[in-house]
Design an enzyme around this catalytic site. Structure first.
Site, PDB file in Angstrom:
ATOM      1  N   ARG A 155      23.764  -6.181   8.685  1.00  0.00           N
ATOM      2  CA  ARG A 155      23.561  -6.636   7.302  1.00  0.00           C
ATOM      3  C   ARG A 155      24.815  -6.146   6.615  1.00  0.00           C
ATOM      4  O   ARG A 155      25.052  -4.949   6.537  1.00  0.00           O
ATOM      5  CB  ARG A 155      22.296  -6.011   6.702  1.00  0.00           C
ATOM      6  N   HIS A 180      27.449  -3.925   1.274  1.00  0.00           N
ATOM      7  CA  HIS A 180      27.078  -4.518  -0.011  1.00  0.00           C
ATOM      8  C   HIS A 180      26.551  -3.457  -0.967  1.00  0.00           C
ATOM      9  O   HIS A 180      26.385  -2.290  -0.590  1.00  0.00           O
ATOM     10  CB  HIS A 180      26.005  -5.597   0.204  1.00  0.00           C
ATOM     11  N   HIS A 207      23.919  -3.337  -4.879  1.00  0.00           N
ATOM     12  CA  HIS A 207      23.077  -4.115  -5.795  1.00  0.00           C
ATOM     13  C   HIS A 207      22.625  -3.228  -6.932  1.00  0.00           C
ATOM     14  O   HIS A 207      22.771  -1.995  -6.863  1.00  0.00           O
ATOM     15  CB  HIS A 207      21.877  -4.747  -5.084  1.00  0.00           C
ATOM     16  N   GLU A 226      16.892   0.750  -3.467  1.00  0.00           N
ATOM     17  CA  GLU A 226      16.381   0.159  -2.220  1.00  0.00           C
ATOM     18  C   GLU A 226      15.687   1.226  -1.380  1.00  0.00           C
ATOM     19  O   GLU A 226      16.299   2.205  -0.976  1.00  0.00           O
ATOM     20  CB  GLU A 226      17.547  -0.449  -1.430  1.00  0.00           C
ATOM     21  N   HIS A 271      26.471   0.316   0.803  1.00  0.00           N
ATOM     22  CA  HIS A 271      25.903   0.729   2.081  1.00  0.00           C
ATOM     23  C   HIS A 271      26.033  -0.369   3.112  1.00  0.00           C
ATOM     24  O   HIS A 271      26.289  -1.530   2.781  1.00  0.00           O
ATOM     25  CB  HIS A 271      24.437   1.145   1.910  1.00  0.00           C
ATOM     26  N   GLU A 274      17.362 -11.109  -2.348  1.00  0.00           N
ATOM     27  CA  GLU A 274      18.323 -10.837  -1.282  1.00  0.00           C
ATOM     28  C   GLU A 274      19.560 -11.716  -1.410  1.00  0.00           C
ATOM     29  O   GLU A 274      20.622 -11.381  -0.908  1.00  0.00           O
ATOM     30  CB  GLU A 274      17.674 -11.119   0.088  1.00  0.00           C
ATOM     31  N   HIS A 295     -10.053   3.790  -5.594  1.00  0.00           N
ATOM     32  CA  HIS A 295      -9.139   4.623  -6.373  1.00  0.00           C
ATOM     33  C   HIS A 295      -8.294   3.743  -7.273  1.00  0.00           C
ATOM     34  O   HIS A 295      -8.348   2.519  -7.203  1.00  0.00           O
ATOM     35  CB  HIS A 295      -8.221   5.427  -5.434  1.00  0.00           C
ATOM     36  N   HIS A 331      -4.182   4.060  -9.507  1.00  0.00           N
ATOM     37  CA  HIS A 331      -2.966   4.833  -9.761  1.00  0.00           C
ATOM     38  C   HIS A 331      -2.723   4.866 -11.254  1.00  0.00           C
ATOM     39  O   HIS A 331      -2.924   3.869 -11.950  1.00  0.00           O
ATOM     40  CB  HIS A 331      -1.789   4.243  -8.990  1.00  0.00           C
ATOM     41  N   GLU A 362       1.117  -0.948  -7.654  1.00  0.00           N
ATOM     42  CA  GLU A 362       1.218  -0.658  -6.219  1.00  0.00           C
ATOM     43  C   GLU A 362       1.705  -1.897  -5.482  1.00  0.00           C
ATOM     44  O   GLU A 362       1.116  -2.978  -5.602  1.00  0.00           O
ATOM     45  CB  GLU A 362      -0.155  -0.239  -5.664  1.00  0.00           C
ATOM     46  N   HIS A 384      -8.971  -0.261  -6.757  1.00  0.00           N
ATOM     47  CA  HIS A 384      -8.948  -0.992  -5.489  1.00  0.00           C
ATOM     48  C   HIS A 384      -9.382  -0.069  -4.361  1.00  0.00           C
ATOM     49  O   HIS A 384      -9.436   1.149  -4.523  1.00  0.00           O
ATOM     50  CB  HIS A 384      -7.556  -1.559  -5.201  1.00  0.00           C
TER      51      HIS A 384
HETATM   52 MN    MN Z   1      20.876  -3.123   0.225  1.00  0.00          MN
HETATM   53 MN    MN Z   2      -3.664   2.376  -3.951  1.00  0.00          MN
END
Ligand code: MN
Ligand code: MN
Length: 492
Positions: free
Chosen positions: A186, A189, A191, A195, A234, A256, A370, A372, A377, A416
């Site tokens: 890859r 590059h 961004h 990531e 990277h 991407e 539960h 968050h 998520e 959820h």
């Molecule tokens: Mn990347």
């Molecule tokens: Mn969760």
């Protein structure tokens, strides 16, 4: 199609009768030469539009009263499909003949089509929802299997993604599933998004440089994690066994196709500027790529990683700020019904706003109810299958079925659970944008609430109260027989 719909039957009848009745007029039009398709291809006949006589009511219009009801002899019900809808058992439609969207002890409603049964079998909780589902909850599922696959150069690999174009509710995070054949890159590059990555299979060499001139290189295998902060350049190269990895970005609009590539950097600047910048001449730049490389074949990386450990006066990135974490070697936290590995800034500091948990859930077991507190998520299913009900205030819920390769998304602070609905171990990843992995366990919340208050709210008895835990369970063991609904004999 095994069960041609009455719609199709009616269309056929209409076409047949229409031809019989309208043929003379059509011939007349053709003879006149100024109606219908004047310049049709050789072999064309008829007219793509019908006559005016079909407008509105006319006693001579065809009307089929052939039944559209599918008789019980023509389909099978899955185990549990006749139970009360609010019990909401998981319906395994994978092998039943001609599955129908039935909940409860009736032989209706049926679905005469059009349909593709594979979708219904994979999504029984959408096809025949539990009676407790209500209202409008945004779609929470995106199968990478229906994402467009972007091919690399010369069969070097591919990448497919999920962002807000695929899953509009997923505004905070986006994901990419990328494959690199042995030795493929890859390309170099950067961004504007952070990531976070999980190795799905194979092995990889990653490298990066920060703004202080510190460098980084490491080799990772299946189950390991990396993190590249926004803006830091990277590269990623598959080792001799090839690899596949999952990328998660902290922006639902990430693509991407929108990253900054070194090939494009060179192609999009004046050659004279490049010559000046790199203290060379135009001839030295004669063979730079004219188009981006993105994913392309590479020469094998040296086996000894120290050969690629390029350091300047600033040295290497300090271990504490390392861009990799060898999560595959972390011992999982074991609880009845499964395991969890948490990776958040407490153990992986550079990923300062990424908190993830890798769960295994045994057949019949369940990641407990539960929510968050501060983050949406983003989840990814690695193996097995499970279902999730997203409850969204004030009064909506919807249940979704997931399998390997699916992305899930739960907006904060919707509740959820994740129930294993198959007969193999369910493995899935939860990713939060948070400085520490955290959740509110519904059972622990109620266990730490005065029992009088709980009883007044929920009208439950002392036996129910006595089983409420004061600690977090994470996962609750279950019975692989999903028709089992009595857990009185199960320990706390
Ligand atoms: Mn990347
Ligand atoms: Mn969760």
């Amino acid at each position: 199609m095994k069960h041609p719909s009455s719609l199709l039957n009616s269309l056929s009848a209409a076409l047949f009768l229409g031809q019989a009745i309208a043929l003379p007029a059509s011939q007349e039009n053709t003879a006149a030469g100024n109606e219908g398709i004047v310049n049709g291809p050789p072999g064309a006949s008829g007219d793509p539009r019908g006559p005016e006589s079909l407008l509105g009511y006319n006693p001579s219009n065809p009307l089929s009263l052939e039944t559209t009801v599918i008789p019980p002899s023509d389909f099978e019900l899955a185990p549990g499909q006749s139970e009360e809808p609010d019990i909401g058992l998981y319906l395994d439609l994978s092998t039943v003949r001609n599955p129908q969207p039935i909940r409860g002890g009736t032989d209706a409603p049926t679905d005469p089509g059009p349909r593709t049964e594979a979708y219904d079998r994979l999504n029984s909780d959408l096809f025949a929802p539990p009676g407790t589902d209500k209202g409008d909850v945004p779609n929470a599922k995106w199968p990478m299997g229906i994402s467009h696959n972007r091919a690399g150069l010369k069969s070097a690999g591919w990448a497919r993604q999920q962002n807000v174009n695929e899953l509009p509710v997923a505004t905070a995070m986006a994901g990419v599933d990328m494959r690199l054949e042995p030795h493929a890159y890859r390309e170099l590059h950067w961004h504007k998004q952070d990531e976070w990555a999980l190795m799905l299979n194979g092995s990889v060499r990653i490298a990066a440089v920060d703004e202080d001139g510190q460098s980084f290189v490491d080799d990772l295998q299946e189950g390991d994690v990396w993190f590249f902060p926004a803006g830091k350049p990277h590269s990623i190269q598959a080792l001799e066994n090839g690899c596949e990895f999952l990328l998660v970005f902290d922006d639902g609009k990430f693509s991407e196709d929108g990253t900054f590539l070194v090939s494009e950097l060179f192609a999009r600047n004046p050659r004279s500027v490049l010559a000046k910048n790199f203290r060379t001449d135009l001839q030295a730049l004669a063979n730079i790529p004219e188009e981006q490389l993105y994913i392309f074949p590479g020469t094998p990386a040296p086996k000894d990683i120290s050969e690629q450990n390029v350091t300047g006066p600033a040295g290497s990135i300090p271990v504490r700020d390392s861009y990799s974490y060898h999560l595959s070697a972390q011992e999982p936290y074991r609880v009845p019904g499964g395991t969890v590995k948490i990776i958040d800034p407490k153990s992986f500091p550079i990923a300062s706003n990424f908190a993830a948990a890798l769960f295994t859930v045994e057949p019949g077991a369940m990641r407990e109810l539960h929510w968050h507190t501060t983050s949406d998520e983003w989840s990814f299913f690695l193996s097995g299958q499970g279902r999730v009900t997203v409850f969204d205030a004030p009064e909506s819920s919807r249940t979704f079925d997931f399998a390997a390769g699916d992305v899930g998304y739960v907006p904060v602070p919707d509740s959820h659970y994740i129930e294993n609905t198959g007969n193999e171990t369910l493995t899935y990843l939860e990713v939060l944008l948070a400085p520490v992995y955290n959740d509110i366990s519904v059972a622990q919340w109620l266990g730490l609430t005065p029992s009088q208050i709980v009883k007044d709210h929920l009208n439950v008895d002392d036996a129910f109260i006595s089983k409420l835990p004061k600690t977090k369970q994470f996962i609750l063991p279950g019975d692989p027989n999903l028709l089992q609904t009595d857990f009185n004999d199960e320990p706390l």
